[in-house]
Motif scaffolding. Structure first.
Motif, PDB file in Angstrom:
ATOM      1  N   ILE A   1       0.835  -1.205   0.000  1.00  0.00           N
ATOM      2  CA  ILE A   1       0.000   0.000   0.000  1.00  0.00           C
ATOM      3  C   ILE A   1       0.870   1.256   0.000  1.00  0.00           C
ATOM      4  CG2 ILE A   1      -1.650   1.362   1.363  1.00  0.00           C
ATOM      5  CD1 ILE A   1      -2.960  -0.979  -0.053  1.00  0.00           C
ATOM      6  N   TYR A   2       1.997   1.204   0.703  1.00  0.00           N
ATOM      7  CA  TYR A   2       2.935   2.336   0.749  1.00  0.00           C
ATOM      8  C   TYR A   2       3.359   2.729  -0.665  1.00  0.00           C
ATOM      9  CZ  TYR A   2       7.344   4.823   1.669  1.00  0.00           C
ATOM     10  OH  TYR A   2       8.369   5.741   1.687  1.00  0.00           O
ATOM     11  N   TYR A   3       3.635   1.732  -1.508  1.00  0.00           N
ATOM     12  CA  TYR A   3       4.044   2.015  -2.890  1.00  0.00           C
ATOM     13  C   TYR A   3       2.839   2.355  -3.780  1.00  0.00           C
ATOM     14  CZ  TYR A   3       8.773   0.528  -1.802  1.00  0.00           C
ATOM     15  OH  TYR A   3      10.032   0.448  -1.267  1.00  0.00           O
ATOM     16  N   LEU A   4       1.713   1.691  -3.552  1.00  0.00           N
ATOM     17  CA  LEU A   4       0.516   2.000  -4.337  1.00  0.00           C
ATOM     18  C   LEU A   4       0.077   3.444  -4.119  1.00  0.00           C
ATOM     19  CD1 LEU A   4      -1.719  -1.197  -3.899  1.00  0.00           C
ATOM     20  CD2 LEU A   4      -0.380  -0.532  -5.900  1.00  0.00           C
ATOM     21  N   GLU A   5       0.263   3.937  -2.908  1.00  0.00           N
ATOM     22  CA  GLU A   5      -0.074   5.334  -2.619  1.00  0.00           C
ATOM     23  C   GLU A   5       0.727   6.283  -3.506  1.00  0.00           C
ATOM     24  OE1 GLU A   5       0.214   8.560   1.079  1.00  0.00           O
ATOM     25  OE2 GLU A   5       0.739   6.457   1.405  1.00  0.00           O
ATOM     26  N   SER A   6       1.993   5.973  -3.715  1.00  0.00           N
ATOM     27  CA  SER A   6       2.834   6.827  -4.564  1.00  0.00           C
ATOM     28  C   SER A   6       2.406   6.744  -6.029  1.00  0.00           C
ATOM     29  CB  SER A   6       4.304   6.421  -4.426  1.00  0.00           C
ATOM     30  OG  SER A   6       4.761   6.657  -3.112  1.00  0.00           O
ATOM     31  N   VAL A   7       2.041   5.545  -6.482  1.00  0.00           N
ATOM     32  CA  VAL A   7       1.552   5.391  -7.858  1.00  0.00           C
ATOM     33  C   VAL A   7       0.260   6.180  -8.025  1.00  0.00           C
ATOM     34  CG1 VAL A   7       0.767   3.763  -9.618  1.00  0.00           C
ATOM     35  CG2 VAL A   7       2.621   3.114  -8.071  1.00  0.00           C
ATOM     36  N   LYS A   8      -0.627   6.070  -7.032  1.00  0.00           N
ATOM     37  CA  LYS A   8      -1.897   6.799  -7.055  1.00  0.00           C
ATOM     38  C   LYS A   8      -1.658   8.303  -7.120  1.00  0.00           C
ATOM     39  CE  LYS A   8      -6.256   7.917  -5.804  1.00  0.00           C
ATOM     40  NZ  LYS A   8      -7.431   7.760  -6.639  1.00  0.00           N
ATOM     41  N   ARG A   9      -0.743   8.814  -6.296  1.00  0.00           N
ATOM     42  CA  ARG A   9      -0.462  10.242  -6.254  1.00  0.00           C
ATOM     43  C   ARG A   9       0.067  10.728  -7.604  1.00  0.00           C
ATOM     44  NH1 ARG A   9       2.197  10.246  -1.928  1.00  0.00           N
ATOM     45  NH2 ARG A   9       0.593  11.066  -0.517  1.00  0.00           N
ATOM     46  N   ALA A  10       0.890   9.920  -8.252  1.00  0.00           N
ATOM     47  CA  ALA A  10       1.448  10.290  -9.548  1.00  0.00           C
ATOM     48  C   ALA A  10       0.378  10.287 -10.647  1.00  0.00           C
ATOM     49  CB  ALA A  10       2.580   9.335  -9.923  1.00  0.00           C
ATOM     50  N   ARG A  11      -0.614   9.400 -10.498  1.00  0.00           N
ATOM     51  CA  ARG A  11      -1.628   9.241 -11.542  1.00  0.00           C
ATOM     52  C   ARG A  11      -2.774  10.248 -11.383  1.00  0.00           C
ATOM     53  NH1 ARG A  11      -1.882   3.796 -13.417  1.00  0.00           N
ATOM     54  NH2 ARG A  11       0.201   3.216 -14.132  1.00  0.00           N
ATOM     55  N   THR A  12      -3.443  10.244 -10.236  1.00  0.00           N
ATOM     56  CA  THR A  12      -4.682  11.024 -10.078  1.00  0.00           C
ATOM     57  C   THR A  12      -4.695  11.935  -8.851  1.00  0.00           C
ATOM     58  OG1 THR A  12      -5.724   9.187  -8.873  1.00  0.00           O
ATOM     59  CG2 THR A  12      -6.041   9.244 -11.253  1.00  0.00           C
ATOM     60  N   ILE A  13      -3.586  12.030  -8.142  1.00  0.00           N
ATOM     61  CA  ILE A  13      -3.433  12.830  -6.926  1.00  0.00           C
ATOM     62  C   ILE A  13      -4.265  12.258  -5.771  1.00  0.00           C
ATOM     63  CG2 ILE A  13      -3.539  15.114  -5.853  1.00  0.00           C
ATOM     64  CD1 ILE A  13      -3.140  16.351  -8.577  1.00  0.00           C
ATOM     65  N   HIS A  14      -5.592  12.223  -5.945  1.00  0.00           N
ATOM     66  CA  HIS A  14      -6.432  11.612  -4.912  1.00  0.00           C
ATOM     67  C   HIS A  14      -7.833  11.394  -5.464  1.00  0.00           C
ATOM     68  CE1 HIS A  14      -8.866  15.221  -3.925  1.00  0.00           C
ATOM     69  NE2 HIS A  14      -7.750  15.905  -4.166  1.00  0.00           N
ATOM     70  N   THR A  15      -8.581  10.510  -4.830  1.00  0.00           N
ATOM     71  CA  THR A  15      -9.994  10.322  -5.136  1.00  0.00           C
ATOM     72  C   THR A  15     -10.774  11.477  -4.530  1.00  0.00           C
ATOM     73  OG1 THR A  15      -9.771   7.910  -5.192  1.00  0.00           O
ATOM     74  CG2 THR A  15     -11.976   8.774  -4.766  1.00  0.00           C
ATOM     75  N   SER A  16     -11.851  11.888  -5.177  1.00  0.00           N
ATOM     76  CA  SER A  16     -12.653  13.017  -4.707  1.00  0.00           C
ATOM     77  C   SER A  16     -12.945  12.910  -3.204  1.00  0.00           C
ATOM     78  CB  SER A  16     -13.978  13.073  -5.468  1.00  0.00           C
ATOM     79  OG  SER A  16     -14.904  13.917  -4.815  1.00  0.00           O
ATOM     80  N   THR A  17     -12.421  13.867  -2.441  1.00  0.00           N
ATOM     81  CA  THR A  17     -12.647  13.871  -0.999  1.00  0.00           C
ATOM     82  C   THR A  17     -14.119  14.107  -0.683  1.00  0.00           C
ATOM     83  OG1 THR A  17     -10.437  14.821  -0.764  1.00  0.00           O
ATOM     84  CG2 THR A  17     -11.829  14.824   1.184  1.00  0.00           C
ATOM     85  N   LEU A  18     -14.781  14.882  -1.512  1.00  0.00           N
ATOM     86  CA  LEU A  18     -16.207  15.137  -1.312  1.00  0.00           C
ATOM     87  C   LEU A  18     -17.001  13.827  -1.441  1.00  0.00           C
ATOM     88  CD1 LEU A  18     -18.379  17.259  -0.811  1.00  0.00           C
ATOM     89  CD2 LEU A  18     -18.495  17.627  -3.277  1.00  0.00           C
ATOM     90  N   ASP A  19     -16.708  13.061  -2.480  1.00  0.00           N
ATOM     91  CA  ASP A  19     -17.382  11.767  -2.664  1.00  0.00           C
ATOM     92  C   ASP A  19     -17.106  10.832  -1.485  1.00  0.00           C
ATOM     93  OD1 ASP A  19     -18.192  12.772  -5.054  1.00  0.00           O
ATOM     94  OD2 ASP A  19     -17.187  11.309  -6.318  1.00  0.00           O
ATOM     95  N   GLN A  20     -15.840  10.787  -1.071  1.00  0.00           N
ATOM     96  CA  GLN A  20     -15.476   9.913   0.048  1.00  0.00           C
ATOM     97  C   GLN A  20     -16.213  10.306   1.327  1.00  0.00           C
ATOM     98  OE1 GLN A  20     -11.171   8.783   0.494  1.00  0.00           O
ATOM     99  NE2 GLN A  20     -10.894  10.334  -1.087  1.00  0.00           N
ATOM    100  N   SER A  21     -16.304  11.601   1.567  1.00  0.00           N
ATOM    101  CA  SER A  21     -16.919  12.074   2.812  1.00  0.00           C
ATOM    102  C   SER A  21     -18.420  11.812   2.825  1.00  0.00           C
ATOM    103  CB  SER A  21     -16.635  13.570   3.013  1.00  0.00           C
ATOM    104  OG  SER A  21     -17.350  14.352   2.064  1.00  0.00           O
ATOM    105  N   ILE A  22     -19.070  11.965   1.685  1.00  0.00           N
ATOM    106  CA  ILE A  22     -20.508  11.684   1.596  1.00  0.00           C
ATOM    107  C   ILE A  22     -20.753  10.202   1.874  1.00  0.00           C
ATOM    108  CG2 ILE A  22     -22.499  11.590   0.044  1.00  0.00           C
ATOM    109  CD1 ILE A  22     -21.299  14.030  -1.408  1.00  0.00           C
ATOM    110  N   LEU A  23     -19.936   9.350   1.246  1.00  0.00           N
ATOM    111  CA  LEU A  23     -20.080   7.910   1.466  1.00  0.00           C
ATOM    112  C   LEU A  23     -19.839   7.577   2.934  1.00  0.00           C
ATOM    113  CD1 LEU A  23     -20.494   5.039   0.432  1.00  0.00           C
ATOM    114  CD2 LEU A  23     -18.050   4.958  -0.136  1.00  0.00           C
TER     115      LEU A  23
END
Length: 486
Positions: free
Chosen positions: A347-369
């Motif tokens: 997960i430590y490495y996947l986080e870096s791949v994620k950050r390079a690709r899309t920065i983050h998933t919509s925080t608004l969507d996450q918070s509503i869920l």
């Protein structure tokens, strides 16, 4: 000029006037330095209020498209029109010659572009998305307002690549309640299953260049495995899951980078792998040292029988299973929120791949869920959804049994059934004949890894009305019998 202006209901009038005038300036219908009509004149020409025109001119000036001369009026700014000389206008490229092999392959594998479109009135069994009529909009609206009132300013700013911490903590507990040992594991939020799968495949090295999976399997997984350059070895399905004997032979014959498996309400067969087979599978994977990517898929849509723990739970304290979770098939696909639960170092490495690709998933969507889940709404929704989908499942099953001359029929729950006809039957021909009668389904060959499955089809019933289920399946069955006789 000014005769083609049309108002669109629901959008502020002054913005529509501004955009219209901006369009005329960009297209050089209004030249730099040219005086604009007076606000009174333009309001008459466009049949809008003068105040709307005044606001539009002020906004044009803010955007740099116009300027005002005191006592004289408004003028078009110099250089505001699009600059394109004859040489630039004639310069065109053939982009198809510059496309990568991955882009070409993605287009080739894009079934949405090649599938049959459902015209109005068509009975479509192609979707396995949830029925939006079951969505509880009041609870979703309340979750949104509650979360925005608590931390709205934060939610509208950048978030963290790993995900929204309250949701991460909730999902960890959620997975723990499924029997998962969380020691040494961590969780990453993704844009649904597909991004999670893509991130994992991106992070895995191609030591052997091959993945083993069930045959048939999820078409999106096949597509992404091919796009990442993995060879795919499919293993036959039995009534209680993957054929362990055949899997063992495959593992003996060659090495694989990982296995991709959908143990619960498998897509497309709908089969739930038995607890005994899950134990046997994990022993094989351990013996041959092959990590497992587990697709949680429709795990929540259990209509009867005891709870079956996911493979990641069967792995105990080990870290050999990567679990991909999502609520897309039971809750809201529009909220693109999924997760990867795996070894904390991975997960430590996947986080870096994620950050390079899309920065983050919509925080608004996450918070509503998160707020929706926190309020206990998932349990209430699932109770209602299971009752409705079970009813539709049983209706679809009864209609198939009555009308379709199948060789076998599978589907233990979820949102679809999988139909297999006798060898030699062609469901593509059946699809064409049914389409002419206003009924479509998903031909099963797209789910197979080896070019077989021409005698299979998938029936998604979640969004089909009862009467359409009855009528559509009757048409499929009648047409299949006609083709068999012909």
């Amino acid at each position: 000029m000014f005769k083609d202006f049309k108002l669109i209901a629901g959008r502020p009038v002054y913005i529509q006037v501004k955009d219209y005038m901006k369009h005329l300036i960009i297209k050089s219908a209004l030249q730099g330095g040219q005086k604009l009509p007076s606000t009174r004149e333009l309001s008459t020409l466009l049949k809008v209020s003068r105040n709307s025109v005044i606001s539009a001119y002020e906004s044009l000036e803010d955007d740099g498209f116009a300027y005002t001369v005191q006592g004289q009026g408004s003028y078009v700014s110099q250089g505001a029109a699009a600059q394109s000389g004859p040489e630039a206008a004639s310069w065109t490229l053939d982009w198809t010659e510059r496309l990568s092999s991955q882009a070409l392959l993605a287009e080739e594998l894009d079934i949405m572009k090649r599938g049959i479109r459902a015209e109005k009135g068509t009975i479509s069994f192609t979707s396995i998305a949830p029925d939006e009529r079951l969505f509880e909009l009041d609870q979703v609206r309340r979750a949104f307002l509650e979360r925005m009132s608590v931390e709205g300013n934060v939610l509208l700013n950048y978030g963290y690549a790993k995900g929204y911490k309250p949701l991460i903590d909730y999902l960890k507990q959620y997975m723990e309640h499924k029997g998962v040992d969380l020691r040494g594991k961590d969780l990453l939020i993704t844009n649904g299953f597909t991004e999670g799968f893509d991130l994992v495949l991106s992070a895995l090295g191609k030591r052997h260049g091959a993945v083993v999976c069930e045959n048939p399997t999820h078409h999106t997984a096949i597509k992404n495995l091919k796009l990442h350059g993995f060879g795919i070895h499919g293993v036959t399905m039995e009534r209680d899951g993957i054929h362990l004997g055949e899997l063992k032979r495959a593992l003996e014959e060659r090495e694989f980078d990982c296995a991709y498996l959908v143990p619960s309400y498998h897509n497309p067969t709908g089969i739930v792998m038995s607890p005994e087979k899950r134990q046997g599978l994990m022993k094989l994977m351990q013996h041959y040292n092959v990590p497992v990517i587990e697709d949680g898929f429709n795990e929540e849509l259990r209509y009867s029988g005891a709870h079956v723990a996911p493979l990641i739970a069967a792995a105990g304290g080990g870290n050999s299973v990567i679990y991909l979770g999502s609520f897309s098939k039971v809750l809201f696909p529009g909220l693109r929120v999924g997760w990867v639960l795996a070894d904390q170092e991975l997960i430590y490495y996947l986080e870096s791949v994620k950050r390079a690709r899309t920065i983050h998933t919509s925080t608004l969507d996450q918070s509503i869920l998160y707020q929706y889940l926190l309020g206990g709404n998932l349990e209430k929704y699932l109770k209602k959804a299971r009752l409705e989908y079970k009813r539709k499942y049983e209706l679809t099953l009864a209609c198939c049994t009555e009308h379709i001359p199948y060789a076998s029929l599978s589907g233990d729950g979820g949102l679809h059934l999988f139909v297999t006809f006798a060898e030699g039957f062609r469901t593509r021909e059946l699809l064409a004949a049914c389409h002419a009668q206003g009924v479509i389904f998903t031909a099963g060959d797209i789910f197979f890894t080896d070019g077989t499955g021409q005698n299979t089809l998938r029936l998604g019933f979640s969004r089909v009305a009862d009467e359409d289920i009855r009528r559509g399946i009757e048409i499929i069955g009648r047409t299949a019998r006609q083709l068999m006789r012909g």
